[in-house]
Design an enzyme around this catalytic site. Structure first.
Site, PDB file in Angstrom:
ATOM      1  N   HIS A  23       0.714  -1.230   0.070  1.00 46.24           N
ATOM      2  CA  HIS A  23       0.032  -0.023  -0.053  1.00 46.24           C
ATOM      3  C   HIS A  23       0.999   1.372  -0.264  1.00 46.24           C
ATOM      4  O   HIS A  23       0.476   2.253   0.453  1.00 46.24           O
ATOM      5  CB  HIS A  23      -0.840   0.051   1.303  1.00 46.24           C
ATOM      6  CG  HIS A  23      -1.601  -1.245   1.488  1.00 46.24           C
ATOM      7  ND1 HIS A  23      -2.769  -1.482   0.831  1.00 46.24           N
ATOM      8  CD2 HIS A  23      -1.436  -2.218   2.040  1.00 46.24           C
ATOM      9  CE1 HIS A  23      -3.219  -2.763   1.272  1.00 46.24           C
ATOM     10  NE2 HIS A  23      -2.445  -3.251   2.160  1.00 46.24           N
ATOM     11  N   LYS A  27      15.256  21.701 -12.456  1.00 45.21           N
ATOM     12  CA  LYS A  27      14.440  20.368 -12.706  1.00 45.21           C
ATOM     13  C   LYS A  27      15.408  19.226 -13.405  1.00 45.21           C
ATOM     14  O   LYS A  27      16.158  19.603 -14.511  1.00 45.21           O
ATOM     15  CB  LYS A  27      13.236  20.417 -13.509  1.00 45.21           C
ATOM     16  CG  LYS A  27      12.081  21.479 -12.727  1.00 45.21           C
ATOM     17  CD  LYS A  27      11.543  20.416 -11.892  1.00 45.21           C
ATOM     18  CE  LYS A  27      10.303  19.621 -12.892  1.00 45.21           C
ATOM     19  NZ  LYS A  27       9.281  19.198 -11.964  1.00 45.21           N
ATOM     20  N   GLU A  85       9.122   7.785 -17.816  1.00 46.23           N
ATOM     21  CA  GLU A  85       7.771   8.144 -17.882  1.00 46.23           C
ATOM     22  C   GLU A  85       7.530   7.845 -19.254  1.00 46.23           C
ATOM     23  O   GLU A  85       5.964   7.482 -19.535  1.00 46.23           O
ATOM     24  CB  GLU A  85       7.862   9.552 -17.596  1.00 46.23           C
ATOM     25  CG  GLU A  85       7.930  10.105 -16.311  1.00 46.23           C
ATOM     26  CD  GLU A  85       8.023  11.579 -16.160  1.00 46.23           C
ATOM     27  OE1 GLU A  85       7.184  12.376 -16.751  1.00 46.23           O
ATOM     28  OE2 GLU A  85       8.842  12.192 -15.474  1.00 46.23           O
TER      29      GLU A  85
END
Ligand code: ARG
Length: 479
Positions: A171, A298, A305
């Site tokens: 979880h 960044k 991705e």
């Protein structure tokens, strides 16, 4: 071979006659020609088309269906065509619809009547089914080799980190300690099953449709087994109607691909998560990340991705092929021409993804301190404490409750379990009858991460030595 090498269709009235146009009285419009043509994309199978034609022609000559001189002409013409295609000099023509008619027409231009005899006892229906199978067989072999290369990199990193503690999650909450090597080996197992699926699919791909002709077979005395052996097929398709019409082998390939991509999308998701500064378990080398055009700080994990994203297009191709096949009556229908683009796209995507992935894994930087920090914050050895009490004779449910009390006390006092003294542990567990007196000094050994890891030494467990043994077994299987 690209689309730009196709000559645009001339105006309808001046278009040359098509190979099948004898019975037609009206010309086909340019739009319909473009709509029905497949040469834009099926020219990718040119090598396989020539390979199949040569085996067919050889069989025709052996069986006395064409003359030896015809075979010689066909072989000479095909050698020239192959060279033209490889050099990018071949003039792909939309008027000739597909790869098969383009090559046959050029052959006839080069060698005359022998070229016209090549199609004896054959149809484009069994021809295209053969080409796809030859093409797909090569793609599968490439994918199998690339899965191995990926697995080799996984094994290298897993071995380096066979004993590196990492929080195991359920979880997405800290659950129990595992090693980073053990975690990576889960992906070895997934891709091992992927490789099994591709290898199994290959067996059914590797059967010869040629000889089925349009749908009913042919009246010439052909030798299908000879052609199969020439082309390296393990068997011949046993029913002519089935041979020209079903694409289940391509669907299986797409299903195996969808599962492989699904596995890689899971790993990608983890890499993305682990690379987030909030987690900070790993870093990817710059080559697999990109910056932002507006935010100078960044470093984005673009490659994982995209793997996650491209899984969607591979799943889409599987659904496209299933839908294409559904409800098609026997035998060949033109619907089947639509099988190629999803199939090619799937193979391209899987091949590129695997290639990139092997390099990406080999350059991964593992931040072991952050993994350990995260692990020491989540009461990850609580289950070990419960197991300790059970081994001393407390029923598991009581042990579970006693440890829950200890965790609550730890939370309230902002401590970790190993930071309690023996007396404190006894006090917090006092409410559960029989728990406190089971506790001894030896409890602290099971509260350590190393102790927790080492105790899971059964097959499939996370003990460092067990992980090393799993890696050794995997390495032996790869060689
Ligand atoms: N281009 C066709 C395909 O990809 C080849 C088979 C054509 N057969 C036919 N009867 N029109 O399926």
């Amino acid at each position: 071979m690209t689309e730009k090498s196709i000559s645009p269709a001339a105006s309808t009235s001046t278009s040359p006659a098509k190979a099948w146009s004898g019975r037609f009285s009206e010309p086909v419009s340019d739009l319909v020609k473009r709509y029905t043509a497949s040469v834009f994309f099926d020219q990718r199978m040119a090598t396989q088309d020539i390979q199949g034609s040569l085996a067919h022609a050889k069989m025709l000559a052996r069986q006395g269906i064409i003359a030896a001189a015809d075979l010689a002409d066909i072989e000479r013409g095909m050698a020239q065509i192959k060279g033209e295609i490889e050099r990018g000099e071949f003039n792909w023509n939309l008027d000739d619809e597909d790869v098969h008619l383009n090559i046959e027409k050029r052959l006839t231009a080069l060698v005359g009547d022998a070229g016209k005899r090549l199609h004896t006892g054959r149809s484009r229906n069994d021809q295209v089914a053969t080409d796809i199978r030859l093409w797909l067989r090569e793609a599968i072999d490439q994918i199998l080799a690339l899965i191995k290369a990926f697995q080799r990199q996984i094994l290298i990193v897993a071995e380096l980190h066979a004993a590196t503690p990492l929080p195991g999650f359920t979880h997405l909450q800290v659950a129990q300690p595992v090693t980073f090597g053990h975690h990576l080996m889960a992906y070895y197992e997934m891709t091992r099953r992927d490789a099994e699926r591709f290898a199994d699919c290959r067996r059914r791909v590797n059967r010869l449709p040629l000889g089925a002709a349009a749908l009913a077979g042919t009246s010439y005395p052909i030798d299908r087994e000879f052609v199969a052996a020439e082309l390296g097929f393990e068997d011949v398709c046993r029913n002519s109607l089935d041979a020209v019409s079903d694409r289940d082998f391509a669907i299986e390939f797409c299903a195996a691909s969808a599962l492989l991509m699904t596995h890689l999308s899971r790993l990608s998701e983890e890499l993305i998560l682990w690379m987030s500064p909030r987690v900070g378990f790993i870093d990817l080398t710059d080559g697999f990340c990109t910056g932002s055009s507006i935010m100078p700080q960044k470093k984005n994990p673009d490659v994982p991705e995209l793997v996650r994203g491209k899984t969607g297009r591979v799943n889409g191709a599987l659904v496209a092929l299933l839908t294409l096949m559904k409800g098609q009556p026997l035998a060949y229908n033109k619907d089947n021409q639509e099988d190629k683009e999803p199939l090619f796209d799937t193979a391209d995507t899987v091949i590129d993804t695997l290639r990139i992935y092997a390099d990406m894994i080999s350059g991964i930087r593992v931040k072991t301190d952050n993994m350990l920090d995260a692990l020491s914050q989540g009461y990850a050895t609580a289950t070990d404490l419960a197991d300790y009490l059970v081994k001393k004779g407390l029923p598991f449910r009581d042990a579970h409750e006693a440890v829950a009390l200890a965790v609550r006390a730890a939370e309230i006092t902002a401590r970790q379990l190993p930071q309690f003294s023996l007396d404190e542990l006894r006090t917090v567990m006092a409410r559960v009858p029989g728990a406190a007196d089971k506790l001894g000094q030896d409890v602290f050994a099971v509260l350590t991460i190393e102790g927790s890891l080492a105790s899971r030494a059964h097959i499939g467990g996370t003990a460092p030595d067990t992980v090393r043994a799993a890696i050794a077994r995997a390495r032996a299987a790869l060689d």
